[in-house]
Design an enzyme around this catalytic site. Sequence first.
Site, PDB file in Angstrom:
ATOM      1  N   SER A  64       0.813  -1.215   0.000  1.00 38.80           N
ATOM      2  CA  SER A  64       0.000   0.000   0.000  1.00 38.80           C
ATOM      3  C   SER A  64       0.847   1.267   0.000  1.00 38.80           C
ATOM      4  O   SER A  64       1.579   1.536  -0.938  1.00 38.80           O
ATOM      5  CB  SER A  64      -0.959  -0.035   1.193  1.00 38.80           C
ATOM      6  OG  SER A  64      -1.879   1.008   1.153  1.00 38.80           O
ATOM      7  N   ASP A 276      -2.990   6.060  -3.166  1.00 38.66           N
ATOM      8  CA  ASP A 276      -1.793   5.510  -2.550  1.00 38.66           C
ATOM      9  C   ASP A 276      -1.235   4.435  -3.477  1.00 38.66           C
ATOM     10  O   ASP A 276      -1.692   4.278  -4.613  1.00 38.66           O
ATOM     11  CB  ASP A 276      -2.080   4.966  -1.148  1.00 38.66           C
ATOM     12  CG  ASP A 276      -3.074   3.809  -1.161  1.00 38.66           C
ATOM     13  OD1 ASP A 276      -3.732   3.595  -2.195  1.00 38.66           O
ATOM     14  OD2 ASP A 276      -3.186   3.121  -0.130  1.00 38.66           O
ATOM     15  N   ASP A 278      -1.414   1.225  -3.830  1.00 36.26           N
ATOM     16  CA  ASP A 278      -2.254   0.175  -4.404  1.00 36.26           C
ATOM     17  C   ASP A 278      -3.640   0.684  -4.764  1.00 36.26           C
ATOM     18  O   ASP A 278      -4.544  -0.088  -5.056  1.00 36.26           O
ATOM     19  CB  ASP A 278      -2.351  -1.024  -3.464  1.00 36.26           C
ATOM     20  CG  ASP A 278      -3.003  -0.679  -2.132  1.00 36.26           C
ATOM     21  OD1 ASP A 278      -2.993   0.503  -1.746  1.00 36.26           O
ATOM     22  OD2 ASP A 278      -3.513  -1.590  -1.458  1.00 36.26           O
ATOM     23  N   ASP A 280      -6.133   2.074  -3.087  1.00 34.45           N
ATOM     24  CA  ASP A 280      -7.330   1.859  -2.276  1.00 34.45           C
ATOM     25  C   ASP A 280      -7.571   3.013  -1.306  1.00 34.45           C
ATOM     26  O   ASP A 280      -8.437   2.939  -0.434  1.00 34.45           O
ATOM     27  CB  ASP A 280      -7.284   0.521  -1.536  1.00 34.45           C
ATOM     28  CG  ASP A 280      -6.249   0.487  -0.425  1.00 34.45           C
ATOM     29  OD1 ASP A 280      -5.380   1.386  -0.375  1.00 34.45           O
ATOM     30  OD2 ASP A 280      -6.297  -0.456   0.392  1.00 34.45           O
ATOM     31  N   ALA A 371      -9.722   9.072   7.809  1.00 34.67           N
ATOM     32  CA  ALA A 371      -9.222  10.357   7.330  1.00 34.67           C
ATOM     33  C   ALA A 371      -8.213  10.191   6.205  1.00 34.67           C
ATOM     34  O   ALA A 371      -8.081  11.046   5.330  1.00 34.67           O
ATOM     35  CB  ALA A 371      -8.598  11.135   8.488  1.00 34.67           C
ATOM     36  N   ASN A 372      -7.502   9.051   6.188  1.00 35.66           N
ATOM     37  CA  ASN A 372      -6.463   8.838   5.173  1.00 35.66           C
ATOM     38  C   ASN A 372      -7.011   8.514   3.788  1.00 35.66           C
ATOM     39  O   ASN A 372      -6.248   8.407   2.833  1.00 35.66           O
ATOM     40  CB  ASN A 372      -5.502   7.729   5.632  1.00 35.66           C
ATOM     41  CG  ASN A 372      -6.190   6.379   5.828  1.00 35.66           C
ATOM     42  OD1 ASN A 372      -7.186   6.064   5.183  1.00 35.66           O
ATOM     43  ND2 ASN A 372      -5.646   5.574   6.731  1.00 35.66           N
ATOM     44  N   GLY A 459       0.035  -0.072  12.464  1.00 26.76           N
ATOM     45  CA  GLY A 459      -0.188  -1.485  12.187  1.00 26.76           C
ATOM     46  C   GLY A 459       0.731  -2.037  11.132  1.00 26.76           C
ATOM     47  O   GLY A 459       0.705  -3.234  10.847  1.00 26.76           O
ATOM     48  N   ARG A 465       2.013   6.758  15.674  1.00 25.85           N
ATOM     49  CA  ARG A 465       1.327   7.895  15.069  1.00 25.85           C
ATOM     50  C   ARG A 465       0.791   8.820  16.160  1.00 25.85           C
ATOM     51  O   ARG A 465       0.240   8.358  17.150  1.00 25.85           O
ATOM     52  CB  ARG A 465       0.201   7.420  14.153  1.00 25.85           C
ATOM     53  CG  ARG A 465       0.733   6.598  12.982  1.00 25.85           C
ATOM     54  CD  ARG A 465      -0.284   6.415  11.880  1.00 25.85           C
ATOM     55  NE  ARG A 465       0.295   5.675  10.768  1.00 25.85           N
ATOM     56  CZ  ARG A 465       1.006   6.211   9.788  1.00 25.85           C
ATOM     57  NH1 ARG A 465       1.224   7.517   9.784  1.00 25.85           N
ATOM     58  NH2 ARG A 465       1.506   5.462   8.820  1.00 25.85           N
TER      59      ARG A 465
END
Length: 502
Positions: A64, A276, A278, A280, A371-372, A459, A465
């Site tokens: 990703s 991003d 990949d 998604d 939010a991302n 993760g 973060r």
Amino acid sequence: MDLDAVTKQSALHAKPDGLTLQYGTAGFRTKAEHLDHVMFRMGLLAVLRSKQTKSTIGVMVTASHNPEEDNGVKLVDPLGEMLAPSWEEHATCLANAEEQDLPRVLVDIGEKAAVNLHQDAFVVIGRDTRPSSEKLSQSVIDGVTVLGGQFHDYGLLTTPQLHYMVYCRNTSGQYGKATTEGYYQKLSAAFVELTKQASCSGDGQRTLKVDCANGIGALKLREMKHYFSQGLSVQLFNDGTKGKLNHLCGADFVKSHQKPPQGIEMKSNERCCSFDGDADRIIYYYHDADGQFHLVDGDKIAALISSFLKEPLLEIGDSLSLGVVQTAYANGSSTRYLEEVMKVPVYCTKTGVKHLHHKAQEFDIGVYFEANGHGTVLFSKAAEMKIKQLAKELEEDKKRKAAKMLENMIDLFNQVADRQVISTTDAERQAVKPPGLQEAINELVKKYRLSRAFVRPSGTEDIVRVYAEADSQENADSLAYEVSLAVFQLAGGIGERPQPGF
């Protein structure tokens, strides 16, 4: 199950000594050179999962938004959803088993999950454009074939495309054709139909600049462009012809740095978005007439979608339930807007699409976006029957109201030696370890108006973060710095100490 054949083949994909990995929010991710054994074993696991569910299972090879030298893998369940939590545990156990224990662990998984080993198995595989992805995909195939599973290798795909392929195959084509052409036709037809409902300023030609993060999104969007006919002009940037994957570009870069990616020159009020690696995630942004940067992130996308759906529901007097699911890292102003202005129920879950997806399924219409830029809208059967009633044009002032949200927030990260030193509770809004960290954050938050701050271990990377928001951008920056410094001091930070101004 031919355990002797598994043992022989596994020796060609041997596990490095001392390496331990966890199936995280989006599967396994680490440096590509450490993943060969994991890919082989996920091929094995996909066969067992396919046999147990009597369905096609997907395996996606991608990391990703991570740097190009990383890679990863995740399994996709029968309806295109994330792998079931109980099978995440099986995945972690299988990935970390020592070579001599692998046959026993496979048998244990089969027994615990009541897998019928005589059932046929079918696995579909996709990969992103990372240099390591093709070889790692072959390792997955080796795992599938040694257990007698059948497979179809789609090759280069975006992650959403692989989810689509799995769902199509398990609904016997009712959802769509399990091909890239079928994907393009289904989505473009829906897009074209939707845009017929919306007005367009200017000469009627919609133009969108797309930052493809030097990833798979560029290849697939280039293939898809002509399906939009003349309703949308798409211009691709960071298309992989030069530049590294996710380097100074992509959705994560734009979200974290609050500025355009490298490679795009923006004029006033031009529509721009970023994928991003990949494809998604998606976020939108633009410069206003004064040159000010505006970000339309997942929080705002969720609010806009909710406003589009809520108004028609009220107009037709429908009783369908509408709910929005967020994480603790959602901007507090978006939550207040949804609850106080839109009167839409908002629920908070742990970070990760799998958690939001599960909660969103409780509504007739469930909206979730991190939010991302990860997110979607889910419709129940009842909602699907009535969805055509929702196709009413909204007035421009309603659209503008939905977009007026505070932007005084910042999302940073600290590099640490071991991200597992931090653990959280309350949907990741409270740190329970290390001792003293939450107390320090609480004291810092008291210094600023309308402020919040959270920390959580990533993760996917050895970073922590840090999220902060306050009544002004200056105060949000200051709070983020102070919390970041507390993390560095109390959670074993490595590298340079955080500095004011970032």
